[in-house]
Enzyme design. Structure first.
Site, PDB file in Angstrom:
ATOM      1  N   GLN A 186      51.965 -16.901 -48.732  1.00 43.24           N
ATOM      2  CA  GLN A 186      52.030 -15.591 -49.377  1.00 43.24           C
ATOM      3  C   GLN A 186      51.835 -14.522 -48.307  1.00 43.24           C
ATOM      4  OE1 GLN A 186      49.204 -16.749 -52.692  1.00 43.24           O
ATOM      5  NE2 GLN A 186      50.564 -15.382 -53.841  1.00 43.24           N
ATOM      6  N   SER A 187      52.404 -13.353 -48.538  1.00 42.05           N
ATOM      7  CA  SER A 187      52.542 -12.378 -47.450  1.00 42.05           C
ATOM      8  C   SER A 187      51.248 -11.669 -47.090  1.00 42.05           C
ATOM      9  CB  SER A 187      53.608 -11.332 -47.820  1.00 42.05           C
ATOM     10  OG  SER A 187      54.854 -11.957 -47.990  1.00 42.05           O
ATOM     11  N   THR A 188      50.411 -11.337 -48.051  1.00 47.76           N
ATOM     12  CA  THR A 188      49.240 -10.515 -47.772  1.00 47.76           C
ATOM     13  C   THR A 188      47.985 -11.165 -48.345  1.00 47.76           C
ATOM     14  OG1 THR A 188      49.458  -9.208 -49.797  1.00 47.76           O
ATOM     15  CG2 THR A 188      50.649  -8.422 -47.840  1.00 47.76           C
TER      16      THR A 188
END
Length: 713
Positions: free
Chosen positions: A31-33
């Site tokens: 997941q990105s953040t």
């Protein structure tokens, strides 16, 4: 009728072979953040459920590997994704049979990483599976579909960034964007920014700006605050102490950051230090670069409560730019801060040939030189001049410029000194109150704890002891500060000098009461720069540009190395020869040509030694005038003339002088050429003839070899 879903599943499973089952199955989770990792738990669950899909397709749990170390990392690049790099390495070793990802965007959001993985998967016969199906990169249709998905994933990331940037810029232009505020400003729950309610924090920030207004250098401010025992507040925005206020020792970098931040001037600024995508691609981390003010995206004044005015902020930035010590193009016009070096015009002197700032050499005596062309194009150096000659002319012109002004600086000096003293005392008062409060708080906490709870009581006792130690150190530092910063008074004679500074400054300048840094500050108060051009080998033209924009032209003759390098050397040599033939002595010639405006290599007048040197060089160039022994004077004959008239040998006559057969009463020196002159006395001449005849007759009776050896006599 057969279910289409089952048909599709059977078609996908047909790509699975024994070759793939002999290898491992990898499940990639990302997941990105950090915010997504914390809040979007459903996405994580969906990705971890791919393990069940791998088991359904035939892989045992022992042969399934999960890579989830790239959580909270964007797929825009693989430079910082360790898990993705490990996955690519495993594929290139031929250990991976199939890769599971919820969608293509989990694996990569740029085509360079995506196609690199596809090429390796096709080469080592690795399958790729997402929530839609199973794909073999070696098959044309599958490769085409995977490529299309990768392109759409990259385009999707671009659109997401574009929407986010547009929304951010919209907030910026509306003034609703919330920036991280610097120490000294806090944001209320309703979003309003106010000054920090802590008096100690506010007064310390104000002290930094007051000190810079007086000293004009971040380095000098840091030095003064450190000597005074001042600590700078810093509200931590990250790390272990995130959100806490720490008091740290003063550093020049911390002072510089405070002076550079426009928020202290009440301005909201965006785009001051954007990220550099090129450096980020190289280093794998965000790298900020400072942009000049004209390239800032947005500037809105009067947004925050101000510690200084916007005009003062701009003045501070100009001063910091002038303080820069590297004279590159980005700091063109920088003078550097005033230091204790002997060269008073350092930072002010500009080469009139290339426009570069002249540097200083202290090898023997201070000299200013410009080597910009040598550094940039390996060409010859532009200029090198003696510091003393240039400084004398500039300083004298500076004195003449302030003479009509009648500047009275005494009152300003005393007021500024007392104001600084009060500000420092206020800082120490607040520091002492803070230490007393922390000691009292630690004592109360210790006394409230149950003595039986030894673990807590022991820790609180240590905190109390530490707070008391800090309090004692603060009190001791306060006492030392009071002793070292007693009110100072100026002597009566110094007050008188300052009251009439235009008349007394030259005397004060030479008295040693002003150090070099103070002299430089005085010059820079009126002089913006001094442009130097060498018109001739021994002549410099100076253009003093005042801070008002007006300028004054000066012409000086600095000392040079050789007399032959004088621009009018040939003219001076001819003039000396004319005066010599007119019968003047060397002393008279030196006095005469000095009055006519001539000068030597290292002096403003022509010395007797210079006359001799120039005439010697001249006579070497004109051999016909080298016969120094053929000039008789009145009743005195030169050695050459006497020898020619009587038939003597000149060498023989000199021998008679050495043997004192020609007595001193018959001799004198030529007043200009310093050669021997012999009195034309009949008795002396007759005696010399007798000596010469006796010598000739004696030689006639001796062998030739004796004659040859006797010729020296």
């Amino acid at each position: 009728m057969t279910d289409p879903t089952k048909l599709a599943l059977l078609a996908g499973q047909s790509k699975l072979t024994l070759h793939h089952y002999q290898r491992l199955a990898y499940v990639y989770v990302r997941q990105s953040t950090a915010k997504q990792v914390e809040r979007n738990r459903q996405s994580q669950d969906n990705q971890y459920q791919l393990v069940e899909r791998a088991k359904t397709l035939g892989w045992s749990i022992e042969r399934i590997r999960i890579i989830d170390m790239d959580q909270a990392h964007s797929a825009a690049t693989s430079s910082h994704r360790t898990g993705f790099k490990d996955l690519v390495a495993e594929v290139s070793l031929g250990l991976v049979g199939i890769i599971f990802g919820w969608e293509v965007s989990r694996l990569a959001r740029n085509n360079s990483d995506w196609y690199h993985l596809l090429d390796l998967a096709a080469l080592f016969k690795t399958l790729i599976a997402d929530n839609d199906g199973i794909y073999d990169p070696r098959l044309y249709n599958d490769r085409l579909l995977l490529g299309l998905k990768g392109t759409m994933s990259e385009a999707e990331l671009y659109l997401i960034r574009q929407r986010m940037d547009a929304g951010r810029l919209n907030q910026i232009h509306k003034g609703t964007y919330r920036q991280c505020l610097p120490t000294g400003l806090v944001r209320l729950p309703d979003g309003t920014a106010v000054k920090d309610p802590d008096d100690g924090i506010r007064h310390t920030i104000e002290l930094v700006f007051q000190q810079f207004a007086e000293k004009g250098s971040s380095w000098k401010v840091a030095k003064a605050l450190k000597q005074a025992g001042v600590l700078l507040p810093r509200r931590q925005t990250g790390g272990f102490f995130r959100g806490q206020l720490l008091w740290k020792p003063v550093t020049e970098a911390a002072v510089y950051e405070i002076l550079q931040n426009p928020a202290y001037a009440g301005a909201f600024v965006y785009g001051r230090r954007p990220g550099d995508p090129v450096r980020k691609q190289i280093t794998g981390r965000a790298v900020q670069i400072r942009k000049p003010m004209e390239e800032w995206i947005n500037i809105q004044q009067n947004i925050y409560p101000a510690y200084i005015s916007w005009e003062q902020y701009l003045s501070n930035q100009e001063q910091l730019r002038h303080n820069a010590s590297n004279f590159s193009r980005k700091t063109l016009g920088a003078q550097g801060i005033s230091r204790q070096g002997q060269a008073l015009l350092q930072g002010l002197l500009v080469c009139g040939k290339c426009g570069g700032r002249m540097r200083v050499s202290y090898k023997d005596t201070p000299r200013y030189f410009c080597n910009q062309k040598f550094k940039n194009m390996a060409g010859p150096s532009c200029l090198s001049v003696s510091a003393a000659a240039v400084e004398e002319a500039v300083v004298q012109t500076f004195f003449e410029a302030i003479r009509p002004a009648q500047i009275d600086a005494l009152e300003a000096v005393l007021v500024a000194q007392e104001k600084e003293r009060k500000e420092l005392f206020r800082h120490w008062d607040e520091k002492l109150k803070r230490a007393q409060y922390e000691a009292q708080l630690a004592e109360r906490q210790y006394r409230l704890v149950d003595p039986e709870n030894r673990l807590v009581a022991g820790e609180l006792e240590k905190r109390w002891e530490s707070a008391l130690s800090t309090l004692n150190e603060t009190q001791e530092g306060y006492r030392r500060f009071e002793i070292d910063h007693q009110p100072t008074t100026l002597p009566a004679e110094l007050k008188e000098q300052f009251s009439r500074i235009s008349e007394s400054l030259p005397e004060l300048w030479q008295s040693g009461q002003l150090d070099n840094a103070q002299k430089k500050d005085l010059l820079r108060s009126l002089v913006a720069r001094v442009i130097v051009v060498r018109l001739k080998s021994d002549n410099l033209e100076l253009r003093m540009v005042w801070i008002s924009g007006h300028y004054t032209n000066l012409s000086i003759n600095p000392p040079i190395h050789r007399t032959k390098d004088l621009a009018n050397y040939e003219e001076l040599a001819e003039r000396l020869q004319v005066l010599w033939k007119a019968g003047l002595t060397e002393e008279e010639i030196a006095e005469q040509v000095s009055r006519e405006g001539y000068h030597s290599a290292r002096a403003k007048r022509v010395s007797v030694a210079s006359v001799k040197d120039i005439r010697f060089e001249y006579l070497k160039q004109h051999p016909e005038e080298l016969n120094l022994k053929t000039m008789s004077l009145g009743d005195y004959l030169s050695v050459q003339d006497l020898a020619a008239r009587e038939g003597f040998s000149p060498i023989w006559i000199y021998r008679q002088i050495e043997n004192k057969r020609i007595k001193a009463e018959y001799l004198k020196k030529h007043p200009r050429r310093h050669s021997y002159l012999i009195e034309d006395n009949a008795e002396l001449v007759a005696q010399l003839r007798e000596y010469w005849t006796r010598k000739e007759s004696w030689l006639a009776k001796r062998p030739n070899r004796i004659q040859e050896s006797f010729l020296a006599f």
